[in-house]
Every structure is written in C-alpha cells, then in structure tokens.
Scaffold this motif. Structure first.
Motif, PDB file in Angstrom:
ATOM      1  N   ALA A 147     -34.302  46.816 -27.481  1.00 41.17           N
ATOM      2  CA  ALA A 147     -34.693  48.260 -27.879  1.00 41.17           C
ATOM      3  C   ALA A 147     -34.365  48.387 -29.274  1.00 41.17           C
ATOM      4  CB  ALA A 147     -34.380  49.603 -27.069  1.00 41.17           C
ATOM      5  N   ALA A 148     -33.291  47.795 -29.769  1.00 41.33           N
ATOM      6  CA  ALA A 148     -32.708  47.883 -31.179  1.00 41.33           C
ATOM      7  C   ALA A 148     -33.323  46.641 -31.822  1.00 41.33           C
ATOM      8  CB  ALA A 148     -31.323  47.656 -31.206  1.00 41.33           C
ATOM      9  N   MET A 149     -33.824  45.878 -31.522  1.00 40.25           N
ATOM     10  CA  MET A 149     -34.548  44.907 -32.307  1.00 40.25           C
ATOM     11  C   MET A 149     -35.588  45.238 -33.503  1.00 40.25           C
ATOM     12  SD  MET A 149     -33.145  41.837 -31.794  1.00 40.25           S
ATOM     13  CE  MET A 149     -34.514  40.519 -32.374  1.00 40.25           C
ATOM     14  N   PRO A 150     -36.291  46.035 -33.415  1.00 39.62           N
ATOM     15  CA  PRO A 150     -37.340  46.756 -34.219  1.00 39.62           C
ATOM     16  C   PRO A 150     -36.537  47.214 -35.557  1.00 39.62           C
ATOM     17  CG  PRO A 150     -37.992  47.312 -32.196  1.00 39.62           C
ATOM     18  CD  PRO A 150     -36.585  46.944 -32.055  1.00 39.62           C
ATOM     19  N   PHE A 151     -35.400  47.670 -35.350  1.00 41.32           N
ATOM     20  CA  PHE A 151     -34.380  48.131 -36.487  1.00 41.32           C
ATOM     21  C   PHE A 151     -33.736  47.238 -37.277  1.00 41.32           C
ATOM     22  CE2 PHE A 151     -35.476  51.418 -33.346  1.00 41.32           C
ATOM     23  CZ  PHE A 151     -35.740  52.489 -33.933  1.00 41.32           C
ATOM     24  N   ASN A 152     -33.787  45.794 -37.010  1.00 42.74           N
ATOM     25  CA  ASN A 152     -33.095  44.793 -37.710  1.00 42.74           C
ATOM     26  C   ASN A 152     -34.231  43.958 -38.496  1.00 42.74           C
ATOM     27  OD1 ASN A 152     -30.263  44.967 -36.778  1.00 42.74           O
ATOM     28  ND2 ASN A 152     -31.216  45.080 -34.679  1.00 42.74           N
ATOM     29  N   LEU A 153     -33.853  43.752 -39.654  1.00 40.22           N
ATOM     30  CA  LEU A 153     -34.591  42.734 -40.437  1.00 40.22           C
ATOM     31  C   LEU A 153     -34.486  41.328 -39.961  1.00 40.22           C
ATOM     32  CD1 LEU A 153     -33.491  43.709 -44.118  1.00 40.22           C
ATOM     33  CD2 LEU A 153     -35.691  44.301 -42.832  1.00 40.22           C
ATOM     34  N   PRO A 154     -35.301  40.334 -40.084  1.00 35.82           N
ATOM     35  CA  PRO A 154     -35.518  39.154 -39.300  1.00 35.82           C
ATOM     36  C   PRO A 154     -34.404  38.536 -40.304  1.00 35.82           C
ATOM     37  CG  PRO A 154     -37.781  39.787 -40.182  1.00 35.82           C
ATOM     38  CD  PRO A 154     -36.913  40.847 -40.740  1.00 35.82           C
ATOM     39  N   VAL A 155     -33.847  37.785 -39.408  1.00 29.96           N
ATOM     40  CA  VAL A 155     -32.692  36.708 -39.782  1.00 29.96           C
ATOM     41  C   VAL A 155     -33.340  35.502 -40.681  1.00 29.96           C
ATOM     42  CG1 VAL A 155     -30.647  35.459 -39.318  1.00 29.96           C
ATOM     43  CG2 VAL A 155     -31.067  37.599 -38.194  1.00 29.96           C
ATOM     44  N   MET A 156     -32.899  35.360 -41.832  1.00 29.22           N
ATOM     45  CA  MET A 156     -33.236  34.284 -42.673  1.00 29.22           C
ATOM     46  C   MET A 156     -32.626  32.985 -42.364  1.00 29.22           C
ATOM     47  SD  MET A 156     -33.592  36.112 -46.265  1.00 29.22           S
ATOM     48  CE  MET A 156     -34.064  34.368 -47.019  1.00 29.22           C
ATOM     49  N   ASN A 214     -21.115  17.712 -40.035  1.00 21.23           N
ATOM     50  CA  ASN A 214     -19.912  18.805 -39.352  1.00 21.23           C
ATOM     51  C   ASN A 214     -19.536  18.222 -37.858  1.00 21.23           C
ATOM     52  OD1 ASN A 214     -18.201  20.648 -39.130  1.00 21.23           O
ATOM     53  ND2 ASN A 214     -19.423  22.246 -38.709  1.00 21.23           N
ATOM     54  N   ASN A 215     -18.217  17.645 -37.971  1.00 26.77           N
ATOM     55  CA  ASN A 215     -17.765  17.022 -36.654  1.00 26.77           C
ATOM     56  C   ASN A 215     -18.608  16.135 -36.091  1.00 26.77           C
ATOM     57  OD1 ASN A 215     -15.347  18.652 -36.857  1.00 26.77           O
ATOM     58  ND2 ASN A 215     -16.577  20.422 -35.784  1.00 26.77           N
ATOM     59  N   GLY A 216     -19.418  15.350 -36.843  1.00 21.05           N
ATOM     60  CA  GLY A 216     -20.204  14.150 -36.291  1.00 21.05           C
ATOM     61  C   GLY A 216     -21.563  14.755 -36.154  1.00 21.05           C
ATOM     62  N   LEU A 217     -21.855  16.002 -36.223  1.00 22.77           N
ATOM     63  CA  LEU A 217     -23.217  16.593 -36.062  1.00 22.77           C
ATOM     64  C   LEU A 217     -23.781  16.868 -37.210  1.00 22.77           C
ATOM     65  CD1 LEU A 217     -22.220  18.865 -32.993  1.00 22.77           C
ATOM     66  CD2 LEU A 217     -23.066  16.615 -32.751  1.00 22.77           C
ATOM     67  N   MET A 218     -25.250  16.504 -37.220  1.00 29.30           N
ATOM     68  CA  MET A 218     -26.166  16.678 -38.494  1.00 29.30           C
ATOM     69  C   MET A 218     -26.332  18.228 -38.415  1.00 29.30           C
ATOM     70  SD  MET A 218     -27.195  15.791 -41.148  1.00 29.30           S
ATOM     71  CE  MET A 218     -27.295  14.189 -41.018  1.00 29.30           C
ATOM     72  N   VAL A 219     -25.891  19.026 -39.778  1.00 31.27           N
ATOM     73  CA  VAL A 219     -26.162  20.285 -39.721  1.00 31.27           C
ATOM     74  C   VAL A 219     -27.539  20.425 -40.697  1.00 31.27           C
ATOM     75  CG1 VAL A 219     -25.433  22.694 -40.405  1.00 31.27           C
ATOM     76  CG2 VAL A 219     -23.956  21.124 -39.290  1.00 31.27           C
ATOM     77  N   THR A 220     -28.435  21.252 -40.281  1.00 30.79           N
ATOM     78  CA  THR A 220     -29.665  21.099 -41.276  1.00 30.79           C
ATOM     79  C   THR A 220     -30.068  22.528 -41.564  1.00 30.79           C
ATOM     80  OG1 THR A 220     -31.056  21.796 -39.065  1.00 30.79           O
ATOM     81  CG2 THR A 220     -30.885  19.725 -39.510  1.00 30.79           C
ATOM     82  N   GLY A 221     -29.082  23.592 -41.079  1.00 30.84           N
ATOM     83  CA  GLY A 221     -29.476  24.948 -41.750  1.00 30.84           C
ATOM     84  C   GLY A 221     -28.543  25.780 -41.290  1.00 30.84           C
ATOM     85  N   ARG A 222     -28.352  27.136 -41.911  1.00 31.13           N
ATOM     86  CA  ARG A 222     -27.698  28.296 -41.140  1.00 31.13           C
ATOM     87  C   ARG A 222     -28.580  29.722 -41.401  1.00 31.13           C
ATOM     88  NH1 ARG A 222     -25.361  30.972 -45.772  1.00 31.13           N
ATOM     89  NH2 ARG A 222     -25.614  29.735 -47.592  1.00 31.13           N
ATOM     90  N   GLN A 223     -27.872  30.481 -40.755  1.00 35.21           N
ATOM     91  CA  GLN A 223     -28.780  31.848 -40.763  1.00 35.21           C
ATOM     92  C   GLN A 223     -27.917  32.907 -41.492  1.00 35.21           C
ATOM     93  OE1 GLN A 223     -29.109  32.871 -36.545  1.00 35.21           O
ATOM     94  NE2 GLN A 223     -30.850  31.938 -36.566  1.00 35.21           N
ATOM     95  N   GLN A 224     -28.702  33.705 -42.199  1.00 33.58           N
ATOM     96  CA  GLN A 224     -28.246  34.804 -43.083  1.00 33.58           C
ATOM     97  C   GLN A 224     -28.784  35.957 -42.874  1.00 33.58           C
ATOM     98  OE1 GLN A 224     -27.133  33.639 -47.319  1.00 33.58           O
ATOM     99  NE2 GLN A 224     -28.176  35.348 -47.978  1.00 33.58           N
ATOM    100  N   LEU A 225     -28.212  37.245 -43.023  1.00 31.97           N
ATOM    101  CA  LEU A 225     -28.725  38.321 -42.983  1.00 31.97           C
ATOM    102  C   LEU A 225     -29.245  38.853 -43.965  1.00 31.97           C
ATOM    103  CD1 LEU A 225     -25.771  40.470 -41.092  1.00 31.97           C
ATOM    104  CD2 LEU A 225     -27.863  39.760 -40.112  1.00 31.97           C
TER     105      LEU A 225
END
Length: 264
Positions: A68-77, A85-96
C-alpha cells in the motif's frame, strides 16, 4: 658609536621584539567568561534546521502493508558499477532518488502532487506527509533525510574546504573543528559567517572569545553557509613582506659586527 652603546641598542631592540610578539590570553582563548553565561547556553541552542530551495531530500514511506505504501515512493535507481567483492562480481548498486526543492519551496510528491516544504523542519515535514498519506495508507512511517547539507570553511584554518555534514545540527565551533581549527594567525574576534536565506545574502561577524556568541542566529550553521577566518595583522604583514628584507638584515648584521670590531 662605541661598543657599549651598540650593545645597549641591541638589548633594547630585542626587548621590543619580544614585547611585540607577546599575545594576551584575551586574543586567543575561546568563550571567555563562559561560566557567566549559565543556563543561556542550553536555552539558545536551536536545532531546528529549516528546509530551503535547492535542498535535496530522500523520502521513504513504509507501512505494515508495504504494498500500500509503494505508490508513495520514487523508483529505486540502479547505478552502474563494476568490480569484485569477496570473489563475487558486482555489476551495480541501488540508490534512492532525491526530491529537489524548487525555487518556490515545493517538491512534487507521488500521489499527493505539489507539497510546499520550505521553512519546515525535517520533523514538521514528516508529520505533514504522514497526515496526508494516512488518508490512503494505514499507519504509514515516513523517513526523511537532507542529503546536501554542506558548509565551507575558508581562510586561516588548518584544513580549509567544503565539508559534508551527516547530522542536521552543526555549530560554528564544530565546523571549525572539521577544518582543523583556526591557525595561530586567524582572527578569533572577527569570524565571518555568510548565508543565503530566501534568495537574500546575509552575514554576521562573530567573536569566538565572547560567550554571548551563542545568542547569534549564525552560531548554528545552515546548509551551504560559508565561514571565513580573516588573517591577523602579523599574517598580513608577512604577506607584504619584502623578499629582499632578509638580505638587508644580513647586511645590517655585518655592518654592526664591523662596527664592533673597529671600536674595540
């Protein structure tokens, strides 16, 4: 000139040099007579940072029923980023995403539309949004953060620069602490704080040696304030110091030495 007269002249010159280099406690020590300020210190502290045009805000709305709260949040970019990172490939991160307060003091909020925020504290805006969202969502939780709180400290400080502030409460002494405090050449009685408020530029000179500084509205800094520490007289004189003065002093020393040898 005989040797005793030259020696006496040197003694007098040395004494004058020492006296001119002495600096009294009143010129250096901060907040003198602080004990006389008493309870006014706590009474005058204002921690209510007001939101202004060009501020950047993050607003996160949550609720027991998160859907119910989702419509009041901007999409996460998603921010592009590559690495390991620790042997795992990191391809992106999320930002408000952030809300920019426009020139009229408004933000465009999902579902609610235009919301005026200028002049409100963060807590006041939280209550305002919570009341409006409560018409659509049961028991909403609103978290707001100001993400562009910066101050610049310039002049006679040890580490001048622009500093990001995580807390929303910043006093002038704390800002000077971020800059490594004043150098010994900084004027403690004439610290300039410049501010832009409502499209108008205002300023005030503050005396760090005076405990009544806490009464000033400029003691608690706001976003994008600029602090400038003026150099004292000694530093100004050194700036205009003749580069050939060292040569002249050396020549004078040789002449005095020769005069001493000749008169003996």
């Amino acid at each position: 000139m005989k040797y005793p007269q030259i020696f006496k002249f040197i003694q007098i010159f040395t004494c004058l040099l020492l006296l001119s280099s002495c600096v009294s406690r009143k010129e250096i020590v901060y907040f003198q007579g602080l004990e006389q300020a008493g309870e006014r210190l706590e009474e005058n502290i204002d921690k209510s940072l007001k939101l202004k045009s060009n501020d950047l805000l993050t607003v996160v709305v949550s609720a027991p029923e998160q859907a119910a709260a989702m419509p009041f949040n901007l999409p996460v970019m998603g921010m592009p980023e590559q690495g390991v990172n620790n042997g795992l490939m990191v391809t992106g991160r999320q930002q408000l995403q952030t809300y920019l307060v426009d020139g009229e003091g408004n933000i465009e909020f999902p579902v609610l539309g235009t919301v005026n925020v200028a002049g409100l504290t963060r807590q006041e805006l939280q209550h305002k949004l919570k009341d409006s969202i409560s018409e659509y969502v049961q028991d909403p939780i609103v978290n707001i953060r100001l993400v562009n709180f910066q101050v610049s400290v310039l002049g006679e400080v040890n580490r001048p620069g622009t500093f990001d502030v995580r807390d929303e409460y910043l006093t002038l002494p704390k800002a000077l602490g971020l800059a490594g405090d004043l150098s010994i050449y900084g004027k403690r009685k004439n610290v300039l704080v410049m501010r832009e408020d409502g499209g108008k530029k205002t300023y005030e000179y503050l005396d760090l040696t005076n405990p009544e500084i806490v009464d000033s509205s400029f003691f608690t800094l706001q976003q994008n304030d600029v602090v400038y520490v003026e150099p004292n007289g000694a530093q100004l004189q050194s700036a205009s110091y003749n580069r050939n003065a060292g040569v002249y002093i050396s020549i004078a020393s040789v002449l005095i030495s020769l005069a001493v040898l000749i008169t003996n």
